[in-house]
Design an enzyme around this catalytic site. Structure first.
Site, PDB file in Angstrom:
ATOM      1  N   ASN A   7       0.910  -1.374  -0.049  1.00 28.66           N
ATOM      2  CA  ASN A   7      -0.007  -0.097   0.047  1.00 28.66           C
ATOM      3  C   ASN A   7       0.783   1.309  -0.109  1.00 28.66           C
ATOM      4  O   ASN A   7       1.913   1.368   0.438  1.00 28.66           O
ATOM      5  CB  ASN A   7      -0.971  -0.002   1.303  1.00 28.66           C
ATOM      6  CG  ASN A   7      -0.562  -0.286   2.398  1.00 28.66           C
ATOM      7  OD1 ASN A   7       0.635  -1.079   2.691  1.00 28.66           O
ATOM      8  ND2 ASN A   7      -1.117   0.299   3.569  1.00 28.66           N
ATOM      9  N   GLU A  65       0.435   5.172   0.606  1.00 29.05           N
ATOM     10  CA  GLU A  65      -0.548   6.220   1.198  1.00 29.05           C
ATOM     11  C   GLU A  65      -0.299   7.579   0.842  1.00 29.05           C
ATOM     12  O   GLU A  65       0.843   7.822   0.114  1.00 29.05           O
ATOM     13  CB  GLU A  65      -0.700   6.182   2.600  1.00 29.05           C
ATOM     14  CG  GLU A  65      -1.216   4.803   2.908  1.00 29.05           C
ATOM     15  CD  GLU A  65      -1.639   4.539   4.549  1.00 29.05           C
ATOM     16  OE1 GLU A  65      -1.231   5.625   5.468  1.00 29.05           O
ATOM     17  OE2 GLU A  65      -2.367   3.578   5.020  1.00 29.05           O
ATOM     18  N   CYS A  86      -4.102   0.585  -2.715  1.00 28.29           N
ATOM     19  CA  CYS A  86      -3.717  -0.369  -1.835  1.00 28.29           C
ATOM     20  C   CYS A  86      -2.865  -1.472  -2.550  1.00 28.29           C
ATOM     21  O   CYS A  86      -2.614  -1.508  -3.766  1.00 28.29           O
ATOM     22  CB  CYS A  86      -5.391  -1.505  -1.751  1.00 28.29           C
ATOM     23  SG  CYS A  86      -6.515  -0.530  -0.975  1.00 28.29           S
ATOM     24  N   GLU A 125      -2.916  -4.561  -3.282  1.00 27.94           N
ATOM     25  CA  GLU A 125      -3.358  -5.391  -4.262  1.00 27.94           C
ATOM     26  C   GLU A 125      -3.366  -4.683  -5.640  1.00 27.94           C
ATOM     27  O   GLU A 125      -2.999  -5.469  -6.761  1.00 27.94           O
ATOM     28  CB  GLU A 125      -4.753  -5.993  -4.098  1.00 27.94           C
ATOM     29  CG  GLU A 125      -5.181  -6.708  -2.749  1.00 27.94           C
ATOM     30  CD  GLU A 125      -5.388  -6.013  -1.559  1.00 27.94           C
ATOM     31  OE1 GLU A 125      -4.809  -4.787  -1.371  1.00 27.94           O
ATOM     32  OE2 GLU A 125      -6.178  -6.335  -0.667  1.00 27.94           O
ATOM     33  N   CYS A 184     -10.190  -4.753  -0.529  1.00 28.81           N
ATOM     34  CA  CYS A 184     -11.075  -4.102  -0.171  1.00 28.81           C
ATOM     35  C   CYS A 184     -12.074  -4.257  -1.407  1.00 28.81           C
ATOM     36  O   CYS A 184     -11.730  -4.769  -2.285  1.00 28.81           O
ATOM     37  CB  CYS A 184     -10.733  -2.604   0.159  1.00 28.81           C
ATOM     38  SG  CYS A 184     -10.282  -1.660  -1.693  1.00 28.81           S
ATOM     39  N   CYS A 186     -10.381  -3.111  -4.556  1.00 26.65           N
ATOM     40  CA  CYS A 186      -9.663  -4.124  -5.112  1.00 26.65           C
ATOM     41  C   CYS A 186     -10.287  -5.370  -5.762  1.00 26.65           C
ATOM     42  O   CYS A 186      -9.776  -5.774  -6.610  1.00 26.65           O
ATOM     43  CB  CYS A 186      -8.522  -4.186  -3.894  1.00 26.65           C
ATOM     44  SG  CYS A 186      -7.400  -3.173  -3.602  1.00 26.65           S
TER      45      CYS A 186
HETATM   46  N1  THU Z   1      -4.987  -1.467   2.598  1.00 27.59           N
HETATM   47  C1  THU Z   1      -4.424  -2.445   1.237  1.00 27.59           C
HETATM   48  O1  THU Z   1      -3.396  -2.005   0.938  1.00 27.59           O
HETATM   49  N2  THU Z   1      -4.874  -3.605   1.240  1.00 27.59           N
HETATM   50  C2  THU Z   1      -6.203  -4.083   1.842  1.00 27.59           C
HETATM   51  O2  THU Z   1      -6.597  -5.182   1.470  1.00 27.59           O
HETATM   52  C3  THU Z   1      -6.882  -3.413   3.039  1.00 27.59           C
HETATM   53  C4  THU Z   1      -6.390  -1.986   3.107  1.00 27.59           C
HETATM   54  C5  THU Z   1      -4.286  -0.372   2.824  1.00 27.59           C
HETATM   55  C6  THU Z   1      -4.997   0.935   2.262  1.00 27.59           C
HETATM   56  C7  THU Z   1      -4.424   1.953   3.489  1.00 27.59           C
HETATM   57  O3  THU Z   1      -3.190   2.333   3.214  1.00 27.59           O
HETATM   58  C8  THU Z   1      -4.395   0.948   4.654  1.00 27.59           C
HETATM   59  O4  THU Z   1      -4.488  -0.461   4.367  1.00 27.59           O
HETATM   60  C9  THU Z   1      -5.468   1.230   5.662  1.00 27.59           C
HETATM   61  O5  THU Z   1      -6.767   1.244   5.176  1.00 27.59           O
END
Ligand code: THU
Length: 130
Positions: A41, A43, A52, A54, A87, A90
């Site tokens: 991920n 941000e 994310c 994925e 999520c 994704c």
């Molecule tokens: N996140 C992911 O990268 N993948 C997931 O399956 C769930 C959430 C990340 C997004 C954000 O940077 C952090 O997790 C919190 O939501």
């Protein structure tokens, strides 16, 4: 962790850029040639522009020449006891580029669960409706 796909997802967590949530996620997708593509991920201060793990993994693979629907499996790694699933956004991207593949969820303590994407994402909207 003997499965290279799962090991890659776990290792990718180390690259997560998650200063706002402190929630590091790693992902890995395996293409039909057996190659593994990883993501973490990433941000953003706007929060909404965060991507994310994925989606990073899938887009990296596509950008490196893997064709849509040429994926076998995906793995998602996060440090939660109730394993972290993809999520909604994704799931849509995974469906579009990978179809009904196996999605393996895991944590650093060796807990593993396996799902079919069609079970995680029933009745998807996709190109068949266009
Ligand atoms: N996140 C992911 O990268 N993948 C997931 O399956 C769930 C959430 C990340 C997004 C954000 O940077 C952090 O997790 C919190 O939501």
């Amino acid at each position: 962790m003997t499965d290279p796909l799962l090991a890659a997802a776990l290792a990718a967590r180390a690259h997560a850029h998650a200063p706002f949530s402190n929630f590091s996620v790693g992902a890995a997708v395996e293409d039909d040639a057996g190659r593994i593509h990883t993501g973490c991920n990433v941000e953003n201060a706007t929060y909404g522009l965060t991507v994310c793990a994925e989606r990073v993994a899938v887009f990296k693979a596509i950008s490196e020449g893997v064709r849509p629907r040429r994926f076998r499996r995906a793995a998602v790694a996060a440090d939660t006891d109730a394993l972290t699933p993809p999520c909604g956004a994704c799931r849509q991207i995974l469906w579009e580029f990978c179809g009904d593949i196996e999605i393996v969820l895991l944590n650093p303590r060796g807990k593993i669960e396996s799902y079919r994407l069609a079970d995680l994402f029933p009745k998807p909207f996709d190109v068949t409706y266009l």
